[in-house]
Design an enzyme around this catalytic site. Sequence first.
Site, PDB file in Angstrom:
ATOM      1  N   SER A   8       0.798  -1.216   0.000  1.00 43.38           N
ATOM      2  CA  SER A   8       0.000   0.000   0.000  1.00 43.38           C
ATOM      3  C   SER A   8       0.843   1.284   0.000  1.00 43.38           C
ATOM      4  CB  SER A   8      -0.946  -0.060   1.195  1.00 43.38           C
ATOM      5  OG  SER A   8      -1.810   1.025   1.207  1.00 43.38           O
ATOM      6  N   SER A  39      -0.687   1.602  17.490  1.00 42.53           N
ATOM      7  CA  SER A  39      -0.803   1.400  16.039  1.00 42.53           C
ATOM      8  C   SER A  39      -0.882  -0.093  15.729  1.00 42.53           C
ATOM      9  CB  SER A  39       0.412   2.005  15.343  1.00 42.53           C
ATOM     10  OG  SER A  39       0.574   1.427  14.067  1.00 42.53           O
TER      11      SER A  39
HETATM   12  C1  16G Z   1      -4.246  -0.198   7.729  1.00 47.50           C
HETATM   13  C2  16G Z   1      -5.727  -0.271   7.505  1.00 47.50           C
HETATM   14  C3  16G Z   1      -6.344   1.091   7.572  1.00 47.50           C
HETATM   15  C4  16G Z   1      -6.007   1.749   8.882  1.00 47.50           C
HETATM   16  C5  16G Z   1      -4.510   1.737   9.124  1.00 47.50           C
HETATM   17  C6  16G Z   1      -4.243   2.161  10.546  1.00 47.50           C
HETATM   18  C7  16G Z   1      -6.899  -1.816   6.059  1.00 47.50           C
HETATM   19  C8  16G Z   1      -7.047  -2.319   4.655  1.00 47.50           C
HETATM   20  N1  16G Z   1      -6.014  -0.851   6.207  1.00 47.50           N
HETATM   21  O1  16G Z   1      -3.614   0.513   6.700  1.00 47.50           O
HETATM   22  O2  16G Z   1      -7.717   0.944   7.447  1.00 47.50           O
HETATM   23  O3  16G Z   1      -6.453   3.067   8.904  1.00 47.50           O
HETATM   24  O4  16G Z   1      -4.019   0.426   8.970  1.00 47.50           O
HETATM   25  O5  16G Z   1      -2.878   2.085  10.814  1.00 47.50           O
HETATM   26  O6  16G Z   1      -7.530  -2.292   6.984  1.00 47.50           O
HETATM   27  P1  16G Z   1      -2.370   2.208  12.302  1.00 47.50           P
HETATM   28  O7  16G Z   1      -2.982   1.097  13.098  1.00 47.50           O
HETATM   29  O8  16G Z   1      -0.893   2.124  12.179  1.00 47.50           O
HETATM   30  O9  16G Z   1      -2.814   3.545  12.811  1.00 47.50           O
HETATM   31 MG    MG Z   2      -3.869   1.089   0.556  1.00 53.15          MG
END
Ligand code: 16G
Ligand code: MG
Length: 546
Positions: free
Chosen positions: A66, A502
């Site tokens: 991504s 996170s």
């Molecule tokens: C991932 C998630 C996204 C979320 C992010 C949070 C999917 C497909 N993607 O990229 O939705 O906002 O994680 O990241 O579920 P964090 O937990 O590091 O804040």
């Molecule tokens: Mg993405």
Amino acid sequence: MMAQFQEVLRQSSLHPKPAGLVLQYGTAGFRTNAKHLDHIMFRMGLLATLRSKKTKATIGVMVTASHNPEEDNGVKLVDPMGEMVTQAWEGYATLLANAEQQDVLTSLKEIIEKEAVNMSQEANVFLGRDTRCSSARLSQAVLDGVSALGGHSKDYGLVTTPQLHYMVCCQNTGDKYGEATVEGYYNKLSQAYIQLIKHAPNCTDDQKHLCVDGANGIGALKVREMEAHLKSGLQISLVNDGSQGKLNDQCGADFVKVQQKPPSGMKMNPGERCCSFDGDADRIVYYYTDSEGQFHLLDGDKIATLISTFLKELLTQAGLNLNIAVVQTAYANGSSTRYLEDTMKVIVRCTKTGVKHLHHAAQEFDIGVYFEANGHGTVLFSKSAEEKIQQLSKDPNTDDERKTAALLLQNTINVINQTVGDAISDMLLIEAILATKGLTVQQWDAIYSDLPNRQLKVKVSDRRVIDTTDAERRAVRPAGLQETIDSLVKKYRQARSFVRPSGTEDVVRVYAEAETQESADALAHEVSLAVYRLAGGVGDEPKPLH
Ligand code: 16G
Ligand code: MG
């Protein structure tokens, strides 16, 4: 069966796991530096094959990291209806990924036994990959895993993540959702878009123009392919198309959202509509600059508001009594939540971060609009809602106004990729709404004003010491942290703050919003300090922003 396991052993030795390496199937699959992922990919090929046997359906495997840097890669598994793989199997993914070389078979057999997988059942796996230079090699490792267990596979090559989700859903619904080809995807979405903009009042060429930042990734390639199907219903200027710059470097939806500034390479005339995709095209954000050169971001919250307003108006015109809800996370700007609840009077739900949580919550309504503030989202229509809309559009006794609304709703359903957030599909829907409502990007932006906000991260020795409840809006551990946050929040007007570990990085995230940017920044800093002190911060103490 014995022979199959022998083959797994043989192939597995060609995809060895570095001893001691431990990785977690996180919020959106495995994600790390590409050089650590060969064994993971092979094993996810094995696991997808088991999942396919278990569900008697086609399973998807997407090779992408991504919005991460080009050097990283990752893998996401896609369940039969195009959804993220179910939670229990995330656990199996972690188990299998971390088994030392000599324990691979034991772990595999454990999963087979626990899930009572019938090994003589056929298996089918769809594969897709992004444009990273490691992706081709890593998808070959997935294919090796599938073939080691005798599964069939179809490699779609370069596709966006949402395109692969779409393909899996089409395949498992007997093409009811659409044809399981990239061409079928373009045809379905573009035809719906062209129908929608027929209702746009005298749309000028200027209004049809959109600048797209492709993040130098797969979205850029695919937006080009899509454009050919749109019959100049949309004129796209594509920047960061991958011909020069590096993937996600100074560009893409995540960069624009976090930095709150335009991507490199984007020349913006005042008032011109621009948008950015992320590296696998499952997120989108919009933006423009005003005549003073000030940058304005329209994030997932603004998108959800635009879409739900449009849908609600159509439901009223169609005289359909369907419930509509907007699903957000704690990151949703407080102004958006207030506007949706108080002015729009739609149901608002808050879930934990991560697409699967929003997706499941949205399934509980006739129409569920879900968006994360970062721009990942889509709309789900229940089966009965789709049927009611279809009936109305065919009913000879329906008057013209109601029929037009029903047809618009139907085309709206067709332009949407309901399996997962999809930058291309969301872009077409947004463009169609702006055109039919005759709205400029500034008018859309003016629906409500965002509260100033700030996001920070704090490094701690173990982020698991933070435990949250109430959709991550309150911390229950460590002791005293929530009380401290509460008393800090009280110092500022219209303030709100929360912390959460996170799911993708080894940090604790801090969010704060308040009436002014100074207050939001000060609050974010004070809460960061509280996390640092109460949750075992490492390195230097967080410094004030000003
Ligand atoms: C991932 C998630 C996204 C979320 C992010 C949070 C999917 C497909 N993607 O990229 O939705 O906002 O994680 O990241 O579920 P964090 O937990 O590091 O804040
Ligand atoms: Mg993405």
